[in-house]
Design an enzyme around this catalytic site. Structure first.
Site, short mmCIF file in Angstrom:
data_model
loop_
_atom_site.label_atom_id
_atom_site.label_comp_id
_atom_site.label_asym_id
_atom_site.label_seq_id
_atom_site.Cartn_x
_atom_site.Cartn_y
_atom_site.Cartn_z
N HIS A 1 32.02 31.04 39.55
CA HIS A 1 30.99 31.98 39.08
C HIS A 1 30.57 32.98 40.16
O HIS A 1 30.36 34.15 39.87
CB HIS A 1 29.76 31.18 38.60
N TYR B 1 24.44 29.02 32.40
CA TYR B 1 23.64 29.53 31.29
C TYR B 1 22.93 28.41 30.52
O TYR B 1 22.11 28.66 29.65
CB TYR B 1 24.50 30.38 30.32
N LYS C 1 32.44 28.86 33.54
CA LYS C 1 32.39 29.11 34.99
C LYS C 1 31.80 27.95 35.76
O LYS C 1 30.83 27.32 35.30
CB LYS C 1 31.55 30.36 35.28
N ASP D 1 32.68 34.20 26.50
CA ASP D 1 32.43 33.93 27.92
C ASP D 1 31.18 33.06 28.05
O ASP D 1 30.09 33.46 27.61
CB ASP D 1 32.20 35.26 28.65
N1 LIG Z 1 29.42 36.88 36.23
C1 LIG Z 1 28.15 37.15 36.20
O1 LIG Z 1 27.43 36.97 37.19
C2 LIG Z 1 27.54 37.71 34.97
C3 LIG Z 1 26.29 38.34 35.06
C4 LIG Z 1 25.76 38.86 33.89
C5 LIG Z 1 26.44 38.75 32.70
N2 LIG Z 1 27.64 38.11 32.66
C6 LIG Z 1 28.37 37.94 31.39
O2 LIG Z 1 28.50 39.18 30.77
C7 LIG Z 1 27.97 39.11 29.45
C8 LIG Z 1 27.48 40.47 29.08
O3 LIG Z 1 26.10 40.63 29.45
P1 LIG Z 1 25.46 41.94 29.86
O4 LIG Z 1 24.00 41.80 29.84
O5 LIG Z 1 26.05 42.29 31.13
O6 LIG Z 1 25.97 42.87 28.64
P2 LIG Z 1 25.64 44.33 28.19
O7 LIG Z 1 26.40 44.44 26.92
O8 LIG Z 1 25.84 45.35 29.25
O9 LIG Z 1 24.09 44.32 27.94
C9 LIG Z 1 23.55 43.51 26.95
C10 LIG Z 1 22.24 44.10 26.48
O10 LIG Z 1 22.47 45.40 25.91
C11 LIG Z 1 21.82 45.51 24.68
N3 LIG Z 1 22.80 45.90 23.65
C12 LIG Z 1 23.86 45.19 23.17
N4 LIG Z 1 24.53 45.90 22.25
C13 LIG Z 1 23.87 47.08 22.14
C14 LIG Z 1 24.08 48.23 21.34
N5 LIG Z 1 25.08 48.30 20.49
N6 LIG Z 1 23.23 49.26 21.50
C15 LIG Z 1 22.19 49.21 22.36
N7 LIG Z 1 21.94 48.15 23.14
C16 LIG Z 1 22.78 47.09 23.03
C17 LIG Z 1 21.22 44.16 24.34
O11 LIG Z 1 19.84 44.29 24.45
P3 LIG Z 1 18.84 43.39 23.57
O12 LIG Z 1 18.49 42.27 24.48
O13 LIG Z 1 17.70 44.32 23.31
O14 LIG Z 1 19.60 42.97 22.35
C18 LIG Z 1 21.71 43.22 25.39
O15 LIG Z 1 20.69 42.42 25.94
C19 LIG Z 1 26.92 38.01 29.54
O16 LIG Z 1 26.57 37.46 28.29
C20 LIG Z 1 27.66 37.03 30.40
O17 LIG Z 1 28.61 36.33 29.62
C21 LIG Z 1 28.20 37.62 33.77
#
Ligand SMILES: NC(=O)c1ccc[n+]([C@@H]2O[C@H](COP(=O)([O-])OP(=O)(O)OC[C@H]3O[C@@H](n4cnc5c(N)ncnc54)[C@H](OP(=O)(O)O)[C@@H]3O)[C@@H](O)[C@H]2O)c1
Length: 307
Positions: free
Chosen positions: A108, A46, A75, A41
């Site tokens: 987005h 980004y 997006k 994604d």
């Molecule tokens: N549509 C939108 O507006 C929108 C908004 C946000 C995200 N997204 C998308 O969704 C994706 C997912 O992002 P998210 O931040 O929401 O994902 P998430 O998986 O909920 O959180 C990611 C964070 O969790 C930590 N993490 C990852 N694996 C882990 C594990 N096994 N154990 C403990 N902590 C862990 C990491 O921290 P560390 O930094 O310490 O490694 C990482 O920064 C993004 O990359 C993006 O593509 C979309």
């Protein structure tokens, strides 16, 4: 790995590329590919589509993976909602990603910003300048034309509420294939998920780990108890729960070890699944659905991570 086949073949486990650092984007994307992720994604917003494209190209060559075996999403950003800006934005993303077609293109957010190169247009008081001259349906019509053009396999929406989704779904000639929203046990989005399931739309959950913010789902007592009982990590429990309830997920792991951990999930026993369903805490972590501006909702005593 579970794959959704209702309208498109999208692997349930997706890797998110919201990684601010360019070198880290490349290494993390390659590690994810190596760990088994085949769904990626990205987003114009980004500002790292070029690095994602570079990593995918090199990683696929190194691992012997064909283009048809990966699923890539990007997006359209808020400043490109005017219909005449949609195809150029799409073509630029495709070029940066080094691809000749996209599996999925999402709007987005439903919020149109003043068109232009500044991704974050603000007035003299620091307020976002919204664009009142274009509707979400105008933008959707331009997205439909991309599917007609053959270089975009499917289209969808992100950061959208049920009411706005229904309006587009009902008016659409080409229906949304995917809706990407924040979802985790603290924000289960049950009504939206039911609507999506009734209408053949995949709900793709971002922040399935609550963005990694603590306190949050990763430290929830019920999640910790289930993890201990089933011999999995809290992250694996949260990801398994999300897939088991019928959503796809996006997770962002910055190290190879975490990419492997997040890809290695298996079904929870029914009682464990129910315990996660019964969590009563409610918390949204990302404000983007309300404003179109991505960012973490400030909470007392927490750091100010932004995206
Ligand atoms: N549509 C939108 O507006 C929108 C908004 C946000 C995200 N997204 C998308 O969704 C994706 C997912 O992002 P998210 O931040 O929401 O994902 P998430 O998986 O909920 O959180 C990611 C964070 O969790 C930590 N993490 C990852 N694996 C882990 C594990 N096994 N154990 C403990 N902590 C862990 C990491 O921290 P560390 O930094 O310490 O490694 C990482 O920064 C993004 O990359 C993006 O593509 C979309």
């Amino acid at each position: 790995m579970k794959t959704f086949h209702n309208t498109i073949n999208m692997p349930a486990l997706g890797f998110g590329t919201l990684i601010p650092d360019a070198a880290l984007t490349i290494s993390a994307t390659r590690d994810a590919l190596k760990a088994g992720f085949r769904h990626f994604d990205a987003a114009e917003r980004y500002r790292n589509e070029s690095e994602v494209g570079e990593a995918l190209e090199a990683g696929m060559a190194a691992e012997g993976i064909a283009r048809e075996d990966i699923f890539v999403t990007t997006k359209l950003w808020n400043t490109n909602h005017r219909p005449e800006r949609v195809q150029p934005a799409f073509e630029q993303s495709l070029k940066r990603l080094r691809l000749d077609y996209l599996d999925l293109y999402l709007i987005h957010t439903p919020f149109a910003f003043q068109p232009g190169d500044d991704q974050d247009p603000r007035d003299e008081n620091g307020n976002v300048i919204y664009d009142k001259g274009v509707t979400l349906l105008d933008t959707w019509r331009a997205m439909e034309l991309l599917v007609d053009g053959g270089k975009c396999r499917a289209i969808g929406l992100a950061d959208i509420t049920l009411d706005k989704l229904k309006a587009i779904y009902e008016a659409a000639r080409i229906k949304p294939a995917v809706v990407q929203v924040e979802a985790h046990p603290y924000l289960p989005e049950t009504e939206l998920l039911e609507y999506c399931q009734e209408n053949g739309i995949i709900l793709l959950a971002f922040a399935p780990l609550g963005h990694g913010i603590k306190p949050g789902p990763l430290e929830d007592p019920a999640v910790l108890a289930v993890a201990e009982r089933v011999g999995k990590t809290p992250a694996q429990v949260l990801l398994a729960w999300a897939v088991q309830r019928g959503t796809a997920i996006l997770t962002t792991a910055k190290t190879a070890a975490r990419a492997k951990e997040n890809f290695d999930i298996s079904s929870l026993p029914q009682d464990a699944f129910n315990e996660i369903n019964n969590i009563q805490t409610r918390q949204r972590f990302n404000q983007v659905v309300n404003t179109g501006v991505p960012g973490f909702i400030p909470r007392p005593n927490l750091d100010t991570k932004t995206n």
